[in-house]
Design an enzyme around this catalytic site. Structure first.
Site, PDB file in Angstrom:
ATOM      1  N   GLN A   1       8.005  65.770  20.037  1.00  0.00           N
ATOM      2  CA  GLN A   1       7.049  64.953  20.800  1.00  0.00           C
ATOM      3  C   GLN A   1       5.997  64.860  19.571  1.00  0.00           C
ATOM      4  OE1 GLN A   1       8.186  67.830  23.101  1.00  0.00           O
ATOM      5  NE2 GLN A   1       9.858  66.364  23.326  1.00  0.00           N
TER       6      GLN A   1
ATOM      7  N   GLY B   1      14.250  64.017  20.667  1.00  0.00           N
ATOM      8  CA  GLY B   1      15.486  63.232  20.068  1.00  0.00           C
ATOM      9  C   GLY B   1      15.377  63.354  18.584  1.00  0.00           C
ATOM     10  N   HIS B   2      16.044  64.086  17.844  1.00  0.00           N
ATOM     11  CA  HIS B   2      16.024  64.029  16.198  1.00  0.00           C
ATOM     12  C   HIS B   2      17.463  63.507  15.641  1.00  0.00           C
ATOM     13  CE1 HIS B   2      13.000  67.647  16.414  1.00  0.00           C
ATOM     14  NE2 HIS B   2      12.431  66.463  16.617  1.00  0.00           N
TER      15      HIS B   2
ATOM     16  N   ASP C   1       8.731  60.248  18.182  1.00  0.00           N
ATOM     17  CA  ASP C   1       9.667  59.551  17.349  1.00  0.00           C
ATOM     18  C   ASP C   1       8.826  59.078  16.015  1.00  0.00           C
ATOM     19  OD1 ASP C   1      11.355  59.375  19.674  1.00  0.00           O
ATOM     20  OD2 ASP C   1       9.812  58.057  20.568  1.00  0.00           O
TER      21      ASP C   1
ATOM     22  N   LYS D   1      10.147  63.002  12.893  1.00  0.00           N
ATOM     23  CA  LYS D   1       9.892  64.481  12.191  1.00  0.00           C
ATOM     24  C   LYS D   1      11.379  64.990  11.804  1.00  0.00           C
ATOM     25  CE  LYS D   1       8.587  65.089  16.151  1.00  0.00           C
ATOM     26  NZ  LYS D   1       8.150  63.842  16.909  1.00  0.00           N
TER      27      LYS D   1
END
Ligand code: IMP
Ligand code: MG
Length: 443
Positions: free
Chosen positions: A227, A39-40, A12, A15
């Protein structure tokens, strides 16, 4: 050339935004590990896209590849592709035939083991996506790979071994009942048809060959980690980690490009200007000791939107942890840094960083190798001057020099301590809300 984007902390770090910011010249964007635990969030034309599996570059017309180091849940993959198509984007996604498949029982096993571990406070607080059990099957040589889905006979052979294996574990070890997720015939039928769709849409590739051909052709390749370094199975805070290698070495083994290829390129460490953690495990700079710290944490959480993209869980929050970042800089060999969320700090009444640790009277500059000793570390804090919120859009336009002096002092400290230049600074969620000093593909 390649540019590898790696999380320097606990995931988080933003990225997705950096992939987006630096990714314009890239022809191909590759994920090399993890699965739909990531999660992007990408903002494109004012529209926000939340992706957990599709490489974020794919929404900008690049070829998105899921490398062999990934674990692929085809249900998630097709859901995301179908959703994007509904939003008018037709992503070109390729999946490595060597990548492992997350099957319905893996999520169930993830839940069962977390539950069992919770009695001993050993649960990692996983995303529940079946990531760990799928990598376990990979290493246990009983996994199902994407290529197996294309050959129904091979798929049946694999399932005939592994499904009874897991049924026995659930029933005999955990004394639980198995549900439809362990129904061999149903899984076989569903995953044969998934294989048919993968074949019909020509989505599977020999990833290493595919990427090498692109590279030889002069195409630019971006390698997108999920991650972060301290969640790495080898270099992270074991056992409170994910089951893959987010560190830059993972970009080689997870794609089939050699270390000399990846090493000739750039490796960008993405750093959030403070720290957050969404799972369990220690956190020496965590803001939680008293009401004042909790108020600071709450403020950062609200300003920074620190809620899990995948799970919605509120994230734990702390000060920037320099020993963690020194460890990450070494483990990844960062050539540049991208610092995100600097704007969030502007709202705070005070600002500190964990400069070093105190462990039993000894000063440590980097993380100790065991998590138990890490938990005993006390952060030696340094205070920094705060700065007031400014017009961040104007600052993003004008560039680095337009940042408040105190913000620049904070960034210089970080860059000096890590002996690594800062390539970009994020001052808001949008792509334009970034200050770019070096573009890794161009310079
Ligand atoms: P898993 O990857 O679902 O097995 O979860 C293992 C640990 O990694 C847990 O602490 C998760 O909260 C954490 N984790 C997994 N993916 C992410 C991510 O994308 N961002 C932040 N933490 C993550
Ligand atoms: Mg995330």
């Amino acid at each position: 050339m390649t540019v590898t984007i790696v999380g320097a902390q606990l995931g988080d770090e933003g990225k997705g935004g950096i992939v987006d910011l630096f990714g314009d010249p890239a022809d191909v964007v590759v994920r090399y590990q993890g699965g739909d635990n990531a999660g992007h969030t990408v903002v494109h034309d004012g529209e926000e896209y939340k992706l957990s599996l599709v490489p974020s570059g794919a929404i900008r017309g690049k070829i998105g590849v899921l490398g062999n180091g990934c674990v692929v849940n085809p249900r998630t993959l097709f859901d995301e592709i179908d959703d994007l198509r509904e939003q008018g984007i037709d992503p070109d996604v390729r999946v490595a035939e060597r990548a492992h498949v997350i099957l319905p029982y893996h999520r169930v096993l993830d839940g069962i083991e977390e539950e069992a571990k919770s009695d001993d406070d050993l649960e990692a607080g996983t995303t529940g996506r079946g990531i760990g059990p799928t990598y376990e099957d990979k290493v246990g040589r009983r996994g199902v790979r994407v290529g197996d889905l294309l050959d129904p006979d091979v798929l049946r052979d694999r399932l005939e071994y592994v499904v009874p294996h897991h049924r026995a574990i659930v029933e005999d070890v955990y004394g639980a009942e198995v549900g439809e997720e362990f129904d061999l015939a149903a899984i076989y039928e569903e995953f044969v048809s998934i294989g048919e769709r993968l074949a019909a849409e020509d989505m599977t590739v020999n990833a290493g060959e595919f990427l090498d051909a692109k590279r030889r052709n002069g195409d630019q390749i971006m390698l997108e980690g999920a991650q972060g370094t301290s969640l790495d199975i080898d270099h992270g805070t074991y056992p409170y980690v994910t089951s893959s290698n987010p560190t830059a070495g993972g970009a080689c083994v997870g794609t089939g490009l050699g270390p000399t290829v990846v090493g000739q390129g750039e490796v960008i460490g993405v750093v959030k200007a403070y720290l957050s953690r969404v799972g369990t495990g220690p956190l020496p700079t965590e803001l939680q000791d008293d009401a004042e710290e909790e108020a600071l944490a709450e403020q950062i959480r609200e300003e920074g939107g620190e809620y899990g993209t995948v799970t919605g869980r509120p994230r734990r929050v702390g000060w920037l942890d320099l020993p963690m970042l020194r460890h990450a800089t070494r483990a990844n060999g960062f050539t540049g840094l991208a610092v995100n969320h600097l704007d969030v700090l502007a709202t705070l009444p005070e600002l500190k960083v964990g400069h070093a640790y105190d462990l039993d009277g000894e000063e440590l500059q980097t993380m100790p190798p065991t998590t138990e000793r890490w938990a005993q570390c006390e952060a030696k804090l340094r205070s920094f001057e705060t700065w007031d919120p400014v017009d961040w859009n104007a600052v993003a336009d004008e560039g680095y020099e337009a940042l408040p002096e105190a913000a620049k002092a904070y960034l210089s400290y970080l860059s000096d301590e890590l002996d690594t230049p800062i390539y970009a600074v994020g001052v808001g969620p949008g792509r334009d809300q970034s200050i770019v000093r070096v573009r890794p593909f161009d310079d």
